[in-house]
Each structure stands twice: as C-alpha cells, then as structure tokens.
Design a protein around this motif. Structure first.
Motif, PDB file in Angstrom:
ATOM      1  N   VAL A  49      36.228  60.240  50.179  1.00  0.00           N
ATOM      2  CA  VAL A  49      34.769  60.285  50.267  1.00  0.00           C
ATOM      3  C   VAL A  49      34.201  61.472  49.491  1.00  0.00           C
ATOM      4  O   VAL A  49      32.985  61.680  49.471  1.00  0.00           O
ATOM      5  N   ASP A  50      35.069  62.236  48.852  1.00  0.00           N
ATOM      6  CA  ASP A  50      34.643  63.390  48.063  1.00  0.00           C
ATOM      7  C   ASP A  50      34.786  63.078  46.582  1.00  0.00           C
ATOM      8  O   ASP A  50      35.863  62.669  46.125  1.00  0.00           O
ATOM      9  N   THR A 115      19.195  56.090  49.208  1.00  0.00           N
ATOM     10  CA  THR A 115      20.559  56.567  49.484  1.00  0.00           C
ATOM     11  C   THR A 115      21.234  55.535  50.377  1.00  0.00           C
ATOM     12  O   THR A 115      21.064  55.535  51.602  1.00  0.00           O
ATOM     13  N   SER A 117      24.375  54.907  51.279  1.00  0.00           N
ATOM     14  CA  SER A 117      25.503  55.221  52.159  1.00  0.00           C
ATOM     15  C   SER A 117      25.068  55.603  53.569  1.00  0.00           C
ATOM     16  O   SER A 117      25.867  55.559  54.504  1.00  0.00           O
ATOM     17  N   LEU A 118      23.802  55.977  53.752  1.00  0.00           N
ATOM     18  CA  LEU A 118      23.312  56.404  55.064  1.00  0.00           C
ATOM     19  C   LEU A 118      22.614  55.287  55.834  1.00  0.00           C
ATOM     20  O   LEU A 118      22.170  55.489  56.964  1.00  0.00           O
ATOM     21  N   ARG A 153      31.181  52.032  51.872  1.00  0.00           N
ATOM     22  CA  ARG A 153      30.532  53.247  52.362  1.00  0.00           C
ATOM     23  C   ARG A 153      31.182  54.495  51.771  1.00  0.00           C
ATOM     24  O   ARG A 153      30.491  55.442  51.380  1.00  0.00           O
ATOM     25  N   ALA A 154      32.502  54.512  51.710  1.00  0.00           N
ATOM     26  CA  ALA A 154      33.209  55.658  51.127  1.00  0.00           C
ATOM     27  C   ALA A 154      32.832  55.822  49.662  1.00  0.00           C
ATOM     28  O   ALA A 154      32.547  56.937  49.194  1.00  0.00           O
ATOM     29  N   HIS A 157      29.209  56.974  49.261  1.00  0.00           N
ATOM     30  CA  HIS A 157      29.063  58.370  49.665  1.00  0.00           C
ATOM     31  C   HIS A 157      29.497  59.307  48.549  1.00  0.00           C
ATOM     32  O   HIS A 157      28.782  60.255  48.198  1.00  0.00           O
ATOM     33  N   GLU A 160      27.020  58.987  45.518  1.00  0.00           N
ATOM     34  CA  GLU A 160      25.683  59.527  45.737  1.00  0.00           C
ATOM     35  C   GLU A 160      25.677  61.040  45.922  1.00  0.00           C
ATOM     36  O   GLU A 160      24.614  61.664  45.945  1.00  0.00           O
ATOM     37  N   ASN A 161      26.853  61.632  46.075  1.00  0.00           N
ATOM     38  CA  ASN A 161      26.943  63.074  46.290  1.00  0.00           C
ATOM     39  C   ASN A 161      27.649  63.806  45.153  1.00  0.00           C
ATOM     40  O   ASN A 161      28.164  64.907  45.349  1.00  0.00           O
TER      41      ASN A 161
END
Length: 234
Positions: A49-50, A115, A117-118, A153-154, A157, A160-161
């Motif tokens: 997720v990073d 966004t 993923s949220l 979702r992963a 995330h 988007e980050n």
C-alpha cells in the motif's frame, strides 16, 4: 527489433495478464509484464500500500531482467506513475530505458477530483464501474468483489499517495497517451516538464480504458518508440 525488451506495468487491479489485446500485436519483442504482489503469479505475497515500496519492488524486478540496451517501459494509469518512478531509479544506477510510454495518466502533480481509496464499498464499486476496465457482470458478482476489492483499494491507496512531482525530470524520452473523455486529458502535456529528452503526446477517443478500444494504435505507438530507441542505442 530483435533483442528489444518491453517491460509492462499494470493499472490498479491489474496483473501480468493485462494488456493482452495490445501485446498480442507486437512481434519479435521480448515482452516482460511485471506485477505487484498480491495478484496473478504473485498471489501468495502480501499486497503493498506504499508507493515507494511498490516502485522499489518493480525496480528490482526490471533490473534483474534487463539484458539489452534500449529497453522500454510502459505503464497505464497507476502503472504510468510507477513506470516513471522506476525509470528515474534505473537512470540512477546507469540502466536508462530507451523510452518511457505512459497512458491514462496526466503525470506528476495532476490529481483526480475524487480520492477513491477512501470511499465506502458501494461508492468505491460505483467509481470503478464508471472508469470501465472491468465488465459489469463481474462487478455484480459477490465472489469476484470479495477477491478484487482488497487489491483495488491497495492499488488506489498507493497511487493516490505518491508524490511524483518531487522527482527531477528524467533523461528518457516520454510518449504520453490519454483518452479524450478522461478527466485530466487536457493536462497531458504536463508530462513534458518531466523529461529532458524528446516528448510526444497523443489523444485517442475514449475514456480511461481507451487502450482496450485502440490496441492497434497503441501497438503502433509502442513500435515507433522501439524503432526510435533502437536507432539511438546503435
């Protein structure tokens, strides 16, 4: 074009099996799809997720497989962001790609209005449905959703980050392609600021997954990039 390697990085929810309509049209090319953990051939590995961790994972996969100068990187959507980061990392160790091809992505610093993923599951599924890329019957299948939602979702995330606008321009030529119905299609030339080499862009009819409607044109663009990279590497 023998001796040419094309590394392909999938979109959110994708895997090494993505892009088949395009890749099937490319001949005499060593096509190497690289995928993140948690799907496809890497199903047993935990999801990432990073963004930085994901880019490092793919960087190592590409670096381990590079055999020829003038290799290419291609990524769609999330894969385009990862391909840009991986390209920068490869240049740092002296393994510069001959070309970077990015599609479905307006480049560093250009964000979507929503966004995803949220979002709650219902809204998240609806957002995915609007983007296309996954048949409606699958999004209506409870078993499929149970499988794909954690992956999506992963991926969203980490996508988007990411903060790609902090990466200096690469020395690799970039060709960017988007669909004319995409939210940020008008910002496609944003990519030009992130290469010190040649930049080209194309707008094709369609939404975010316009690539499914234009496999021949996408294969033609990739082939042109391969020819350009081959002439430079000689």
């Amino acid at each position: 074009m023998s001796g040419t390697q094309l590394f392909v990085i999938h979109f959110a929810g994708g895997s090494s099996y993505s892009f088949k309509p395009i890749l099937s049209l490319l001949e005499d090319i060593d096509i190497i799809p690289v995928e993140l953990p948690g799907r496809g051939k890497r199903m047993a590995e935990p999801l990432l997720v990073d963004f930085e961790a994901a880019a490092l994972d793919l960087f190592n996969k590409v670096l381990d497989s590079v055999e020829y100068p003038g290799f290419l990187l291609y990524g769609h959507s999330m894969g385009a962001s990862l391909a840009f980061k991986v390209c920068s990392m490869l240049e740092e160790v002296g393994e510069s790609p001959g070309h970077l091809i990015v599609s479905g992505n307006a480049g560093p610093g250009v964000k979507a209005r929503q966004t995803k993923s949220l979002l709650a599951d219902k809204d998240f599924i609806e957002a995915i449905r609007k983007m296309g890329g996954i048949p409606a019957e699958l999004l209506d299948n409870r078993d499929f959703l149970h499988f794909i939602l954690p992956i999506l979702r992963a991926d969203f995330h980490l996508s988007e980050n990411c903060q790609l606008n902090r990466i200096p321009p690469v020395n690799t030529p970039i060709w960017a392609i988007m669909g004319d119905e995409e939210e940020n299609a008008g910002n496609i030339t944003n990519w030009k600021a992130f290469t010190r080499a040649e930049f080209k862009d194309s707008i094709l009819p369609g939404g975010h997954f316009f690539i499914d409607q234009h496999p021949e044109k996408m294969a033609e663009i990739i082939t042109d990039c391969i020819k350009s990279s081959s002439s430079i590497s000689k």
